[in-house]
Motif scaffolding. Structure first.
Motif, mmCIF file in Angstrom:
data_model
loop_
_atom_site.group_PDB
_atom_site.id
_atom_site.type_symbol
_atom_site.label_atom_id
_atom_site.label_comp_id
_atom_site.label_asym_id
_atom_site.label_seq_id
_atom_site.Cartn_x
_atom_site.Cartn_y
_atom_site.Cartn_z
ATOM 1 N N ILE A 1 -21.214 -20.176 11.225
ATOM 2 C CA ILE A 1 -22.352 -20.575 12.045
ATOM 3 C C ILE A 1 -23.367 -21.152 11.243
ATOM 4 C CG2 ILE A 1 -21.584 -19.477 14.061
ATOM 5 C CD1 ILE A 1 -23.962 -17.218 13.356
ATOM 6 N N ALA A 2 -23.480 -20.960 9.925
ATOM 7 C CA ALA A 2 -24.460 -21.397 9.070
ATOM 8 C C ALA A 2 -24.940 -22.863 9.049
ATOM 9 C CB ALA A 2 -24.317 -20.973 7.729
ATOM 10 N N CYS A 3 -23.708 -23.505 9.427
ATOM 11 C CA CYS A 3 -23.556 -25.078 9.445
ATOM 12 C C CYS A 3 -22.415 -25.550 10.350
ATOM 13 C CB CYS A 3 -23.222 -25.688 8.058
ATOM 14 S SG CYS A 3 -21.384 -25.346 7.528
ATOM 15 N N SER A 4 -22.705 -26.766 10.894
ATOM 16 C CA SER A 4 -21.731 -27.281 11.994
ATOM 17 C C SER A 4 -20.511 -27.662 11.197
ATOM 18 C CB SER A 4 -22.325 -28.479 12.711
ATOM 19 O OG SER A 4 -22.672 -29.513 11.613
ATOM 20 N N ALA A 5 -19.535 -28.050 11.992
ATOM 21 C CA ALA A 5 -17.996 -28.502 11.431
ATOM 22 C C ALA A 5 -17.975 -29.918 11.030
ATOM 23 C CB ALA A 5 -16.927 -27.847 12.377
ATOM 24 N N GLY A 6 -19.003 -30.786 11.583
ATOM 25 C CA GLY A 6 -18.936 -31.942 11.236
ATOM 26 C C GLY A 6 -20.121 -32.751 11.392
ATOM 27 N N ILE A 7 -20.017 -34.068 11.693
ATOM 28 C CA ILE A 7 -21.471 -34.907 11.918
ATOM 29 C C ILE A 7 -21.220 -35.341 13.312
ATOM 30 C CG2 ILE A 7 -22.717 -37.052 11.110
ATOM 31 C CD1 ILE A 7 -21.191 -36.916 8.524
ATOM 32 N N PHE A 8 -22.232 -34.789 14.186
ATOM 33 C CA PHE A 8 -22.367 -35.265 15.455
ATOM 34 C C PHE A 8 -22.969 -36.650 15.810
ATOM 35 C CE2 PHE A 8 -22.615 -30.545 15.279
ATOM 36 C CZ PHE A 8 -21.643 -30.364 16.330
ATOM 37 N N ASP A 9 -22.330 -37.596 16.730
ATOM 38 C CA ASP A 9 -22.883 -38.897 16.848
ATOM 39 C C ASP A 9 -23.094 -39.621 15.504
ATOM 40 O OD1 ASP A 9 -23.462 -41.039 18.104
ATOM 41 O OD2 ASP A 9 -25.397 -40.211 18.918
ATOM 42 N N PRO A 10 -22.233 -39.959 14.608
ATOM 43 C CA PRO A 10 -22.533 -40.461 13.357
ATOM 44 C C PRO A 10 -23.129 -41.776 13.523
ATOM 45 C CG PRO A 10 -20.095 -40.684 13.800
ATOM 46 C CD PRO A 10 -20.843 -39.859 14.863
ATOM 47 N N TYR A 11 -24.046 -42.241 12.526
ATOM 48 C CA TYR A 11 -24.996 -43.262 12.498
ATOM 49 C C TYR A 11 -23.841 -44.397 11.794
ATOM 50 C CZ TYR A 11 -28.089 -46.844 10.799
ATOM 51 O OH TYR A 11 -28.930 -48.076 10.327
#
Length: 315
Positions: free
Chosen positions: A83-93
């Protein structure tokens, strides 16, 4: 009444024969008597089935173990998460095609600019949430800070400083940066910035539970860099230390906003679909030399590399 002499001799002969047989049996060492006896000290309540036995399934084994009074521990096949970081990129640019090449005064450049303004509404809401947890956050100052994080992380990678690298990149980004670099030598250098870095995208998603917020900010960076990768034998595999290259990158910086002791770290990169392909890696192979006889020395100047014979393949 006295026994006859004949009967006495026969009895004496039988007695001596039986004594001799007992002596031979006691001296016979071909079949010695056991020196110890096996004693069962622990009773086995559950005997495992034999190999290739009928009905050898996990369900039957569990039922037999339960009937014998043995309770096995339940196994949980769950995937651990961090939980220290997310598993991916949410809504990537999604970078616009031709970025850093089209002028904002041209027709296509104006279209891209207006599209970015329309999509910036969600980014503004995310920036407000980020400022609630990080009061020192500003878009101009954060872009410069993200560039410094990028440079420090790559310098730590070239020097194989794992402790410093873990503090600059997330647990998702670390294996992506270090995979396949164990026996290689990396020479990377940041020369200059062609354009000042700027924040182009921001999102503030939650994970696992509502309110567990993560801040993801995408920074556009256009700079000059040099990269050279050598294999474990010191032979060049990719790039060059002298050739400067213009690199356009979209960095994703992430922070666990709920944790007050967290910090902004490099989370990943966004590679647009219209980006040019990477340079191929030079595969180094060994060229076999001539077979020398005992007493001969190899002269590298007079040796010619044999060429492969042409083979006609039938269609």
């Amino acid at each position: 009444m006295a026994m006859p002499v004949g009967r006495a001799l026969v009895a004496l002969r039988r007695a001596t024969c039986s004594n001799f047989k007992n002596a031979e049996a006691s001296l016979d060492l071909r079949h010695p008597a056991p020196l110890f006896h096996q004693v069962r000290t622990k009773k086995r309540y559950f005997i495992p089935p034999a190999v290739r036995s009928k009905g050898n399934s996990e369900g039957n084994n569990e039922a037999k173990a339960r009937a014998a009074g043995i309770v096995s521990r339940q196994e949980y096949f769950e995937r651990p998460i961090n939980i220290a970081c997310s598993a991916g990129i949410f809504d990537p640019y999604i970078p616009p095609e031709g970025d850093a090449r089209l002028s904002s005064l041209s027709k296509e450049g104006l279209k891209q600019r207006t599209e970015q303004i329309r999509q910036s509404a969600a980014s503004q809401l995310a920036i407000r949430k980020i400022k609630e947890h990080d009061s020192e956050f500003t878009t101009k100052g954060f872009a410069v800070k993200a560039q410094e994080i990028f440079i420090e992380a790559h310098n730590a990678l070239t020097h194989f400083n794992k402790e410093n690298l873990h503090s600059l990149v997330t647990e998702r980004c670390y294996p992506e940066m270090t995979r396949g670099n164990r026996y290689k030598t990396i020479r990377w250098r940041f020369v200059e910035s062609l354009e000042p870095p700027k924040v182009v995208h921001a999102r503030c998603p939650d994970m696992v539970t509502k309110g567990n917020l993560y801040g993801q900010v995408t920074v556009r960076m256009h700079s000059k860099q040099t990269l050279a990768i050598y294999d474990r034998f010191g032979r060049l595999m990719l790039g060059s230390e002298e050739n400067l290259k213009d690199v356009l990158e979209y960095l994703v910086i992430e922070r666990h906003l709920v944790n007050p002791y967290s910090r902004w770290r490099l989370h990943g990169k966004i590679v647009p679909s219209w980006a040019p392909a990477k340079d191929p890696i030079i595969q180094t192979v060994m060229i076999p030399g001539p077979e020398l006889k005992p007493g001969e020395e190899f002269d590298a100047l007079s040796y010619q590399v044999p060429k492969p014979e042409a083979i006609q393949w039938n269609k």
